[in-house]
Write an enzyme that holds these catalytic residues in place. Sequence first.
Site, PDB file in Angstrom:
ATOM      1  N   GLY A 303      34.266  48.576  44.274  1.00 26.46           N
ATOM      2  CA  GLY A 303      35.579  49.008  43.810  1.00 26.46           C
ATOM      3  C   GLY A 303      36.230  47.984  42.894  1.00 26.46           C
ATOM      4  O   GLY A 303      35.553  47.305  42.098  1.00 26.46           O
ATOM      5  N   SER A 304      37.540  47.837  43.022  1.00 26.82           N
ATOM      6  CA  SER A 304      38.288  47.001  42.084  1.00 26.82           C
ATOM      7  C   SER A 304      38.005  45.511  42.210  1.00 26.82           C
ATOM      8  O   SER A 304      38.446  44.731  41.355  1.00 26.82           O
ATOM      9  CB  SER A 304      39.789  47.252  42.269  1.00 26.82           C
ATOM     10  OG  SER A 304      40.116  48.583  41.901  1.00 26.82           O
ATOM     11  N   THR A 305      37.284  45.093  43.242  1.00 24.91           N
ATOM     12  CA  THR A 305      36.954  43.669  43.341  1.00 24.91           C
ATOM     13  C   THR A 305      36.011  43.242  42.217  1.00 24.91           C
ATOM     14  O   THR A 305      35.844  42.042  41.975  1.00 24.91           O
ATOM     15  CB  THR A 305      36.310  43.341  44.705  1.00 24.91           C
ATOM     16  OG1 THR A 305      35.128  44.131  44.878  1.00 24.91           O
ATOM     17  CG2 THR A 305      37.281  43.611  45.836  1.00 24.91           C
ATOM     18  N   ILE A 306      35.411  44.209  41.506  1.00 25.07           N
ATOM     19  CA  ILE A 306      34.525  43.872  40.393  1.00 25.07           C
ATOM     20  C   ILE A 306      35.311  43.607  39.110  1.00 25.07           C
ATOM     21  O   ILE A 306      34.770  43.029  38.143  1.00 25.07           O
ATOM     22  CB  ILE A 306      33.501  45.015  40.173  1.00 25.07           C
ATOM     23  CG1 ILE A 306      32.216  44.499  39.491  1.00 25.07           C
ATOM     24  CG2 ILE A 306      34.090  46.123  39.331  1.00 25.07           C
ATOM     25  CD1 ILE A 306      31.315  43.756  40.405  1.00 25.07           C
TER      26      ILE A 306
END
EC number: 3.4.16.4
Length: 596
Positions: A303-306
């Site tokens: 998810g947005s951790t990338i």
Amino acid sequence: MKFRRDRNGVVRPRGRAQFDLRGRLTLVTGVLGLCGVVLVARAVDLQLVDNAYYQQKADARFLREIPIPTSRGMITDRNGEPLAVSSPVDSVWGNPQELLKHPDRLPELAKALGVPLDHLERRLTQRADKEFVYLKRRINPSEAEAILAHKVPGVFSQREFRRFYPQGEALAHVLGFTNIDDAGQEGVELAFDEWLSGVPGAQRVIRDRRGRIVENVDLVRAAQPGKDLTLSIDRRIQYLAHRELRATLQRTGASAGSAVVLDIATGEILAMANLPTYNPNAVTGEHRDARRNRAVTDLIEPGSTIKPITVAAGLSAGVITPHTIFDTNPGWIPNGRYRTTDHRNLGVLDTTGVITKSSNIGTSRIVEKLDNAYYHDYLARLGFGRVTGSGFPGEASGLLPPVSVWSGTHKQTMSYGYGLSATPLQIARAYATLANHGRAVRPTLVKGQHEEPVQVMEAAVADTVLKMMQTVTEPGGTAIQAAIPGYHVAGKTGTARKASGGGYSRRYFSFFAGVVPVENPRFSMVVVIDDPDPTKGIYGGFVSAPVFKSVMDGALRLMDVPPDDIETWLAEQAKQQEKERARSAPRMATTAGGRP
């Protein structure tokens, strides 16, 4: 028949030879003498010339080589606190051949063992041609003495060792456990089984017909205990992570959770907690799913951790700068047959704002400018799509699809964390690389077993992205609940739908990945909460960020890490002093009033 009279007047049959008594005696004496010589010669051969073979046959009936048990090495945390120790226990065994001669004593024995009589009889009957069978293994010596006190013929005991885990459920997934034969089955116990296992000794003894040892003949081989192992785990931080995960699952109604804490400079794993868990001191065949170390075996779309890594790739390639402007209006853009949307219309953002507000459209605009092979290689350099090398059994490599299978929408969805998968440990390592000035380290579970870091990203780019990530935990960011007074925190939230049936369901993973302190990074931590109840909140900033704050707040103090945000630290100290004065004022007033 005709007869004749001999010269002495004795009548004898005519035509037969005269009986020779003297010759007969001589013959018999010769034969007996020859037999005596043969017997003496055979005795000499057996007793003096060829006695080894027969001695071996005799010894085989009474001489036995028995093992000398040895203990596994102790496992300790980085501070020397015991995490796994071996305690001496007894095992009760029996000689089926001897026991079956006394069937009247079997009911008494079955009662002492605490097993059904038919079960005991069946085991003995199946091994009727054997001389050894375990009746009850790895029990307290006092319990073994109580069984032997019945003096049932053919029942004996021997010393063994049993593994004990003082920390119980909190470290179950890291340590694993051993089986009935004290061999490692999962976790560190399996990964380092050869190192921890001792080498049993052996000695020759003489046993009587009842199996009792009557003489120790000689020592064949001395027992060698297993070697101790010092892990990188800090049991105090591990306890904090375990406690906060449990509280969060209760608060959010989630089904599972994982948390990983890394030492940024060395890659040493300071904590690795998972829920649900199990008790390694009493492992059963039930709930096998609870034994899974989700932090290294479960694959999730990050998810947005990338997104910070996508921004770093754009900065490294020179296609954007920290001040590049992105117009995200009207809150969505095409993505093939689908749309890429933000959680709301975020309007015009700069590069830092893309991270602060977690804009899917912003990262999509960045990867449009990047070559496919370049972006794939950048993610691979950060450790995606390959095992971290921690050495943990069953570690998953994740999935980073090769460029050759990318569709028209693949790169765009990957830029905000879909279409690839990783373990929580891989994400924690990637964030540690950002915090370590772009130098990647291999995670390790063994204290002091770290390698030299490898530069995989420009230091200036890593430092710039880290500063951008700091805004996520500040007012206006998506994870203000991860802020720690006195310390600058850099991080990123994430909320990813769970894949289901070739699409995505309405169930979620909630993430927070962060680094603290920003000025001199010490810890990297990833928190993953699986399937929180939507009615209680699903976003990473609400679900997972508080876990980060609580664990890291404790870890910073346990490790005596100095604050890097003096202003907020002083303000927090003043606030605490004011609270203390407010609590003490009523007590002082009561004392002044003369009441106890």
